[in-house]
Design a protein around this motif. Structure first.
Motif, short mmCIF file in Angstrom:
data_model
loop_
_atom_site.label_atom_id
_atom_site.label_comp_id
_atom_site.label_asym_id
_atom_site.label_seq_id
_atom_site.Cartn_x
_atom_site.Cartn_y
_atom_site.Cartn_z
N LYS A 97 36.06 3.08 46.18
CA LYS A 97 37.11 2.13 46.52
C LYS A 97 37.88 1.76 45.26
O LYS A 97 37.33 1.17 44.33
CB LYS A 97 36.51 0.88 47.17
N THR A 126 40.06 6.23 46.76
CA THR A 126 39.30 5.57 47.81
C THR A 126 38.83 6.63 48.79
O THR A 126 39.59 7.54 49.13
CB THR A 126 40.14 4.52 48.53
N ASP A 145 25.01 8.57 50.07
CA ASP A 145 26.18 8.15 50.84
C ASP A 145 26.93 7.18 49.94
O ASP A 145 26.55 6.02 49.79
CB ASP A 145 25.75 7.49 52.15
N LYS A 147 29.35 12.28 50.58
CA LYS A 147 28.04 12.37 51.22
C LYS A 147 27.36 13.66 50.79
O LYS A 147 28.01 14.70 50.70
CB LYS A 147 28.18 12.33 52.74
N GLU A 171 30.38 5.24 48.46
CA GLU A 171 31.69 4.70 48.81
C GLU A 171 32.54 4.60 47.55
O GLU A 171 32.09 4.07 46.53
CB GLU A 171 31.56 3.32 49.46
N ARG A 220 26.05 3.42 48.99
CA ARG A 220 25.48 2.76 50.17
C ARG A 220 24.00 3.11 50.24
O ARG A 220 23.15 2.25 50.45
CB ARG A 220 26.19 3.24 51.44
N GLN A 224 23.31 8.60 59.31
CA GLN A 224 24.56 8.20 58.66
C GLN A 224 25.39 9.42 58.26
O GLN A 224 26.61 9.42 58.32
CB GLN A 224 24.27 7.35 57.42
N PRO A 252 33.10 11.75 56.84
CA PRO A 252 33.66 10.88 55.81
C PRO A 252 35.09 10.49 56.15
O PRO A 252 35.79 11.20 56.86
CB PRO A 252 33.61 11.75 54.55
N MET A 302 32.95 3.66 42.39
CA MET A 302 32.01 4.28 43.32
C MET A 302 30.74 3.44 43.40
O MET A 302 30.14 3.11 42.37
CB MET A 302 31.68 5.71 42.88
N THR A 303 30.35 3.11 44.64
CA THR A 303 29.15 2.30 44.88
C THR A 303 28.28 3.01 45.91
O THR A 303 28.78 3.39 46.98
CB THR A 303 29.53 0.91 45.40
N ASP A 352 34.98 8.63 50.69
CA ASP A 352 33.54 8.77 50.87
C ASP A 352 33.05 10.07 50.26
O ASP A 352 33.77 11.08 50.26
CB ASP A 352 33.18 8.78 52.36
#
Length: 692
Positions: free
Chosen positions: A569, A519, A565, A523, A567, A576, A678, A683, A573-574, A521
């Motif tokens: 979890k 989990t 960017d 970027k 995410e 943004r 953003q 992160p 990974m998805t 971030d």
């Protein structure tokens, strides 16, 4: 003749006659009659049955080494044949020790001072069988009778010699079954001829090591591994003086590990100190763990050459220093100093290492990736070799050996001046500091010079529990695109850069397991670049090659900005935001990448800028596994546009038929501005959660 004189002559004559009779009796006495008494006394002293099974004889001879009147005093020379000492009741071998023939001369005069002085003992074919069980019982531990006070007698043996000997060693705790054969060399070999003059004191501050006298060979198994070797040692006389360095030389192969040593052991009776020239080589440094207890990473084949100094009787525990060593790990060079201290609560390894040329492929096994380093690596079938992922998986599945992390601590730094990567990744240098404490591994810092910029990271892996938990923070700053793709001619004109941040945490005992639960971030920002099909081919990205060819054909396309960017979890990974702003279109990517089952499901949607013809630039998809993804054009939109084209083609001119393939204009031509806002937010990664 007076009466007194007659009495004196009679006394002297009587004594002389008594001595003569005693000499005759002793000289003609059959000492075999004394064997039962000797066997009984020796058995009681040893706590084991002792027996002289063969002939026992005593001859009286003058000792040539004595001077003056002492040279006229005869010494008894004792010769015994077929001597045995029984084994422990539970041992396999029938005897603990056997001796074909033993011979020694005893100095008679020191007996008056309660000293047993033996100038030399000569042994013929001595043999011993040493054995230790899993529960710790050892047959070399004798149960001696208790005595109220120490014996006033002192034993002084000047020298022990033998023609050839054998020692068997079976140890269930060490998984050892060895046979050692020892033979005299015939002619002593000078110490400097074997160990080198550098080990011989030149200023006379310390006694010079004695010559090598005996040769030895070993064969069998140690730690369950095939073992074979040979070497040389000094004579028994060299072991008596604790200040006298005892010469050692050995060349031994244990499994895939080979060690060659030459030097000295100080105070061999009490194992005082070692001073050795050590050469070490093997298929992987991890294979040293069962032999030494030192936790080392999996590596490609290695070799080292250095100076080993050990203080075996250090008050806090033995300390081993491997000084000024030079070596190779795979195709990388390595040098430096390492210290291994056996202390409480656990041993500790410290060192400073440096490398002029470090090959990135040689670092792969550190995270469970096979090095692919040629035939040597390909032939390594040991349990320590990194396993290849199964079932079409691509993420490293080799388990971290966290049980070994808890066996020792470490504090080691490494600096590399130059780094070589097989795919020409532009890495320039490396600085790393590894700390292992209480089963917790920390890399801080881990810093690369890369493409004119820097890549810095910290990693914290907690192996004190199960499963392992970890967190990684990484920063990429000012990576120059033209250096990232040095073979792409189009990139050499750009001044673009790549910057990025990563912060993830997870739980699992391998890289694949950690990413499958991760989990956090990710970027990334790219500005002022170029993309083309040929560039993707140079990078070896087959999927990207297909996507670029479908979007832009064979043309080079200017990238104004690329921003992501992402995410992460629980391993999924998805995006943004995941966009590329090119001169022709704004490309957006949506969907998921699942690191738990290694699958991807992404949609790539191009939106043209203005009213431009964008022939066959329909949305694309990337689906399937990481190892074998499926890439194609979305069927429904493409079919609808194709049907529209056919219908228009019936009614209108051919030019009008192209209207169905014209994508509507987008009002948001550049997504980099909002994304930069953003990207300014750091992160975040939560504390790692075990078992998820």
């Amino acid at each position: 003749m007076t009466r007194t004189r007659k009495i004196a002559i009679g006394i002297v004559g009587g004594i002389a006659l008594l001595v003569a009779v005693l000499v005759v009796v002793v000289a003609t006495f059959d000492w075999n009659r004394a064997k039962p008494m000797i066997n009984e006394r020796a058995s009681a002293a040893l706590g084991r049955p002792f027996a002289i099974n063969g002939d026992l004889s005593v001859r009286w001879e003058r000792e040539t080494g004595e001077g003056g009147w002492r040279s006229w005093v005869p010494w008894p020379r004792v010769v015994a044949h077929d001597i045995t000492i029984a084994n422990a009741p539970w041992a396999k071998a029938p005897h603990f020790a056997t001796l074909k023939r033993g011979e020694f001369s005893l100095a008679p005069l020191p007996l008056l001072a309660q000293r047993v002085v033996i100038r030399r003992i000569q042994l013929t074919e001595p043999a011993a069988d040493l054995e230790r069980l899993e529960d710790g019982r050892a047959n070399w531990v004798f149960t001696l009778p208790e005595s109220g006070e120490p014996s006033p007698w002192v034993l002084d043996i000047n020298e022990i010699g033998f023609d050839k000997g054998r020692v068997g060693f079976v140890d269930q705790m060490l998984k050892a079954d060895l046979t050692v054969l020892v033979d005299p060399l015939g002619k002593p070999v000078p110490f400097a001829d074997v160990a080198g003059k550098s080990f011989v004191p030149q200023d006379g501050s310390a006694p010079a090591p004695r010559d090598y006298v005996f040769g030895w060979k070993v064969d069998g198994k140690y730690k369950g591994l095939p073992t074979k070797g040979e070497g040389k040692v000094g004579g028994m006389l060299a072991m008596q003086d604790p200040r006298q360095p005892f010469p050692l030389q050995a060349d031994v192969a244990i499994g895939g590990t080979r060690a060659s040593v030459a030097g000295t052991l100080t105070d061999p009776v009490n194992l005082g100190a070692l001073d050795l020239h050590l050469k070490l080589s093997g298929a992987s440094m991890a294979q040293l763990y069962p032999l030494t207890g030192v936790t080392l990473p999996d590596t490609p084949p290695y070799s080292t050459d250095g100076h080993l100094v050990a203080k075996l009787q250090n008050p806090g525990g033995a300390v081993f220093e491997y000084r000024d060593f030079n070596g190779k790990v795979g195709d990388s060079d390595l040098r430096g100093d390492i210290t291994f201290a056996l202390g409480a609560p656990r041993p500790k390894l410290t060192g400073k290492l440096s490398s002029k040329l470090l090959r990135m492929a040689d670092l792969g096994p550190l995270i469970g990736v096979p090095s692919g380093g040629g035939a040597a690596a390909a032939s390594d079938k040991s349990a320590d070799a990194p396993a290849k992922p199964k079932g079409g998986k691509v993420l490293p599945t080799q388990a971290f050996r966290t049980d070994r992390w808890r066996d020792m601590d470490a504090d080691v730094s490494l600096d590399a001046a130059r780094i070589v990567h097989a795919s020409k990744l532009p890495l320039s240098d490396l600085s790393a500091h590894v700390v292992l404490q209480d089963g917790k591994l920390t890399l801080d810092p881990l810093r690369f010079g890369m493409a004119g910029g820097t890549m810095s990271a910290t990693a914290r892996l907690d192996g004190s529990g199960t499963p392992l938990t970890g967190r990684v923070d990484m920063r990429a700053r000012r990576l120059q695109l033209k250096q990232l793709f040095p073979s792409a001619e189009s990139m050499q004109k750009t001044l673009g850069e790549l910057n990025g941040d990563l912060a993830i945490s997870g739980a699992g005992n391998s890289v694949a397991a950690l990413l499958g639960t991760a989990t956090g971030d990710v970027k990334m920002l790219v500005n002022d670049g170029v993309i083309s099909r040929s560039l993707m081919e140079l990078a070896g990205l087959n999927v990207a090659n297909y996507v670029v060819s479908k979007l832009f054909g064979d043309d080079e396309v200017q990238i104004n900005c690329g921003a992501a960017d992402l995410e992460l979890k629980r391993g999924v990974m998805t995006p943004r935001v995941f966009v590329f702003d090119t001169e022709n279109a704004l490309i957006s990517i949506s969907g998921t990448a699942n690191f738990k089952d290694e699958t991807v499901d992404l949609d790539i949607s191009p939106d043209s800028k203005g009213f431009r013809i964008f022939s066959l630039r329909s949305p694309l998809y990337v689906r399937g596994s990481f190892g074998s993804p499926d890439v194609g054009v979305h069927v429904a939109p493409l079919a609808a546009r194709g049907a529209g084209m056919v219908a228009l083609g019936v009614l209108l001119t051919p030019a009008a038929g192209l209207l169905a393939l014209i994508a509507p204009s987008t009002t948001d031509e550049n997504a980099c501005g909002p994304l930069l806002e953003q990207m300014r937010k750091p992160p975040k990664a939560p504390a790692p959660a075990k078992g998820k």
